[in-house]
Write an enzyme that holds these catalytic residues in place. Structure first.
Site, PDB file in Angstrom:
ATOM      1  N   ILE A 173      -6.222  16.323  -3.587  1.00  9.03           N
ATOM      2  CA  ILE A 173      -5.818  16.207  -4.994  1.00  9.03           C
ATOM      3  C   ILE A 173      -5.404  14.791  -5.340  1.00  9.03           C
ATOM      4  O   ILE A 173      -5.047  14.487  -6.462  1.00  9.03           O
ATOM      5  CB  ILE A 173      -4.681  17.187  -5.347  1.00  9.03           C
ATOM      6  CG1 ILE A 173      -3.554  17.115  -4.315  1.00  9.03           C
ATOM      7  CG2 ILE A 173      -5.225  18.578  -5.475  1.00  9.03           C
ATOM      8  CD1 ILE A 173      -2.414  18.058  -4.602  1.00  9.03           C
ATOM      9  N   GLY A 174      -5.436  13.929  -4.353  1.00 12.86           N
ATOM     10  CA  GLY A 174      -5.079  12.547  -4.686  1.00 12.86           C
ATOM     11  C   GLY A 174      -4.978  11.719  -3.422  1.00 12.86           C
ATOM     12  O   GLY A 174      -4.726  12.255  -2.345  1.00 12.86           O
ATOM     13  N   VAL A 177      -3.303  13.387  -0.224  1.00 10.93           N
ATOM     14  CA  VAL A 177      -2.553  14.591  -0.600  1.00 10.93           C
ATOM     15  C   VAL A 177      -3.533  15.726  -0.861  1.00 10.93           C
ATOM     16  O   VAL A 177      -4.459  15.556  -1.669  1.00 10.93           O
ATOM     17  CB  VAL A 177      -1.669  14.351  -1.840  1.00 10.93           C
ATOM     18  CG1 VAL A 177      -0.907  15.614  -2.226  1.00 10.93           C
ATOM     19  CG2 VAL A 177      -0.674  13.220  -1.551  1.00 10.93           C
ATOM     20  N   LYS A 222       1.014  16.090   2.044  1.00 11.83           N
ATOM     21  CA  LYS A 222       0.784  14.635   2.118  1.00 11.83           C
ATOM     22  C   LYS A 222       0.501  14.327   3.571  1.00 11.83           C
ATOM     23  O   LYS A 222       1.356  14.532   4.441  1.00 11.83           O
ATOM     24  CB  LYS A 222       2.032  13.906   1.626  1.00 11.83           C
ATOM     25  CG  LYS A 222       1.926  12.395   1.635  1.00 11.83           C
ATOM     26  CD  LYS A 222       3.184  11.766   1.040  1.00 11.83           C
ATOM     27  CE  LYS A 222       3.116  10.249   1.079  1.00 11.83           C
ATOM     28  NZ  LYS A 222       4.327   9.631   0.504  1.00 11.83           N
ATOM     29  N   ASP A 233      10.478   2.760  -7.352  1.00 11.76           N
ATOM     30  CA  ASP A 233       9.068   2.738  -7.751  1.00 11.76           C
ATOM     31  C   ASP A 233       8.824   3.758  -8.855  1.00 11.76           C
ATOM     32  O   ASP A 233       7.852   4.500  -8.829  1.00 11.76           O
ATOM     33  CB  ASP A 233       8.181   3.038  -6.523  1.00 11.76           C
ATOM     34  CG  ASP A 233       6.715   2.675  -6.787  1.00 11.76           C
ATOM     35  OD1 ASP A 233       5.838   3.165  -6.062  1.00 11.76           O
ATOM     36  OD2 ASP A 233       6.469   1.933  -7.764  1.00 11.76           O
TER      37      ASP A 233
HETATM   38  C1  7LV Z   1      -0.874   7.284  -6.302  1.00  7.80           C
HETATM   39  N1  7LV Z   1       0.169   7.734  -5.356  1.00  7.80           N
HETATM   40  C2  7LV Z   1       0.563   6.617  -4.456  1.00  7.80           C
HETATM   41  C3  7LV Z   1      -0.300   8.859  -4.526  1.00  7.80           C
HETATM   42  C4  7LV Z   1      -0.627  10.080  -5.349  1.00  7.80           C
HETATM   43  C5  7LV Z   1      -1.294  11.118  -4.468  1.00  7.80           C
HETATM   44  C6  7LV Z   1      -1.633  12.376  -5.258  1.00  7.80           C
HETATM   45  C7  7LV Z   1      -0.422  12.955  -5.933  1.00  7.80           C
HETATM   46  N2  7LV Z   1      -0.762  14.083  -6.794  1.00  7.80           N
HETATM   47  C8  7LV Z   1      -1.616  13.822  -7.852  1.00  7.80           C
HETATM   48  O1  7LV Z   1      -1.976  12.649  -8.107  1.00  7.80           O
HETATM   49  N3  7LV Z   1      -2.065  14.851  -8.628  1.00  7.80           N
HETATM   50  C9  7LV Z   1      -2.676  14.657  -9.911  1.00  7.80           C
HETATM   51  C10 7LV Z   1      -1.979  16.200  -8.142  1.00  7.80           C
HETATM   52  C11 7LV Z   1      -0.704  16.428  -7.437  1.00  7.80           C
HETATM   53  C12 7LV Z   1      -0.114  17.684  -7.473  1.00  7.80           C
HETATM   54  N4  7LV Z   1       1.027  17.929  -6.825  1.00  7.80           N
HETATM   55  C13 7LV Z   1       1.615  16.953  -6.111  1.00  7.80           C
HETATM   56  C14 7LV Z   1       2.807  17.232  -5.458  1.00  7.80           C
HETATM   57  C15 7LV Z   1       3.415  16.269  -4.724  1.00  7.80           C
HETATM   58  C16 7LV Z   1       2.803  15.008  -4.637  1.00  7.80           C
HETATM   59  C17 7LV Z   1       3.450  13.952  -3.838  1.00  7.80           C
HETATM   60  C18 7LV Z   1       2.753  12.775  -3.586  1.00  7.80           C
HETATM   61  C19 7LV Z   1       3.374  11.796  -2.834  1.00  7.80           C
HETATM   62 CL1  7LV Z   1       2.510  10.339  -2.510  1.00  7.80          CL
HETATM   63  C20 7LV Z   1       4.679  11.957  -2.352  1.00  7.80           C
HETATM   64  O2  7LV Z   1       5.267  10.975  -1.634  1.00  7.80           O
HETATM   65  C21 7LV Z   1       5.357  13.134  -2.633  1.00  7.80           C
HETATM   66 CL2  7LV Z   1       6.945  13.339  -2.084  1.00  7.80          CL
HETATM   67  C22 7LV Z   1       4.768  14.135  -3.373  1.00  7.80           C
HETATM   68  N5  7LV Z   1       1.657  14.697  -5.257  1.00  7.80           N
HETATM   69  C23 7LV Z   1       1.052  15.635  -6.005  1.00  7.80           C
HETATM   70  C24 7LV Z   1      -0.145  15.363  -6.715  1.00  7.80           C
HETATM   71  C25 7LV Z   1       0.384  11.929  -6.715  1.00  7.80           C
HETATM   72  C26 7LV Z   1       0.653  10.659  -5.925  1.00  7.80           C
END
Ligand code: 7LV
Length: 333
Positions: free
Chosen positions: A17-18, A25, A40, A132
């Site tokens: 998802i990312g 992730v 993650k 951040d």
């Molecule tokens: C751009 N960043 C450096 C990374 C990006 C990776 C995908 C993430 N994401 C998304 O971008 N969606 C659009 C879907 C999505 C859905 N649920 C999520 C739940 C948690 C997290 C999450 C991500 C990171 Cl890097 C964490 O440290 C924690 Cl504690 C939590 N990311 C989620 C996530 C968002 C961040």
């Protein structure tokens, strides 16, 4: 799907998802409860000097439990990978939400800002700073509640909130002047600046400081000059100005924001500081169901759970508690 044996039988992996920095992730399902989670995944080999950031994020996440912070459920480590199982946010990024609506009304922006402020105030009350804060790190759950994520850069200044930090980090677009100057800075003041950038983005639909050339961007940030669109009310302008103060000494503080007239408008109560949703409390219904599943007594089950090892028991218990708090039947397969 790249097989990660350590997850087998515990989580069913779904799509990625990312991706960000050194982490991937993936969406997954926690098998025992059927609840969706985000995992993650970080490959140790490619972490390099970021390895300490994983420890930092782990330490932070294990002491945090707040309704507007993505909850940590489980930590798994193999010789090659780290896995952080966290709360899934199905509503995507706040940034995309703002873009598709062009910009939020003052009322919508206030509701979102209060949730973010509540999470940041809670973070600071525990001696952490995020460093951040940016729209990409604020996600939405299915009920469009804000969820703060990515604590890879957060810090716990040694001298508590008066301790200085030196590492310049985070994304320049949201970075405070003192960070850009590489001066020593107080973490919580940079979080206020970033929240000011966030609030501006919520109300305007674009960023206060933006430029393709990094040194022009820095110049704009250091000058602290930005456009005030006609639709901003006088009160919104005043609040944003007090947050985007280039001199950190003159910048409004988090505790002042909690009871700020603009933040309070339409709400009777200031934002409660400990709006934490304590997940580490004893819920006998969840303990009993889990104990029965494991064929041990509830006392033995609570003995295991209350060590909060962030193992599969912790994840299952937290997810059951989550379901119960959302008014869903608590069950495990
Ligand atoms: C751009 N960043 C450096 C990374 C990006 C990776 C995908 C993430 N994401 C998304 O971008 N969606 C659009 C879907 C999505 C859905 N649920 C999520 C739940 C948690 C997290 C999450 C991500 C990171 Cl890097 C964490 O440290 C924690 Cl504690 C939590 N990311 C989620 C996530 C968002 C961040």
């Amino acid at each position: 799907m790249a097989p990660y044996p350590v997850l087998r039988g515990l989580y069913e992996l779904d799509k990625t998802i990312g991706c960000g920095g050194f982490a991937k992730v993936k969406l997954a399902t926690h098998i025992l409860t059927g609840e969706k989670v985000a995992i993650k995944i970080m490959e140790k080999r490619s972490l390099g000097e970021n390895l300490h950031r994983v420890r930092v994020e782990l330490d932070a996440l294990q002491s945090l439990s707040h309704r507007h912070i993505s909850q940590l459920y489980q930590v798994l480590e193999t010789e090659s990978h780290f896995f952080l199982v966290v709360e899934y946010c199905s509503g995507g990024e706040l940034f995309d939400h703002i873009v598709e609506k062009n910009r939020l009304s003052e009322k919508e922006a206030r509701a979102a800002f209060r949730q973010i402020l509540s999470a940041v105030a809670y973070l600071h009350s525990l001696g952490f700073v995020h460093r951040d804060l940016k729209p990409e790190n604020v996600l939405l759950d299915k009920d469009l509640n804000m969820k703060l994520i990515d604590f890879g850069l957060c810090a716990k200044p040694s001298g508590g909130l008066t301790g200085f930090l030196y590492t310049s980090c985070g994304s320049p677009t949201y970075a405070a002047p003192e960070l850009v100057l590489g001066k020593k800075y107080l973490g919580h003041e940079v979080d206020v600046w970033s929240m000011g950038v966030l609030l501006y983005a919520l109300l305007c639909g674009f960023l206060p400081f933006d430029d393709d050339k990094i040194d022009t961007l820095y110049k704009k940030i250091l000058e602290g000059k930005y456009e005030e669109p006609a639709w901003l009310t006088a009160e919104s302008r005043r609040l944003i100005r007090s947050m985007l103060q280039t001199d950190p000494k003159k910048r409004v503080r988090v505790d002042e924001l909690l009871s700020h007239p603009w933040v309070m408008r339409g709400f009777r109560e200031p934002i409660p500081l400990n709006n934490s949703c304590n997940m580490k409390e004893h819920d006998s219904q969840c303990v009993n169901i889990l104990a029965r599943h494991k064929n041990i007594t509830p006392e033995e089950m609570w003995e295991l759970l209350s060590k909060w090892k962030y193992d599969y028991n912790t994840a299952t218990y937290f997810l059951m508690l989550n379901r119960k708090r959302r008014g869903l039947p608590v069950r495990i397969f």
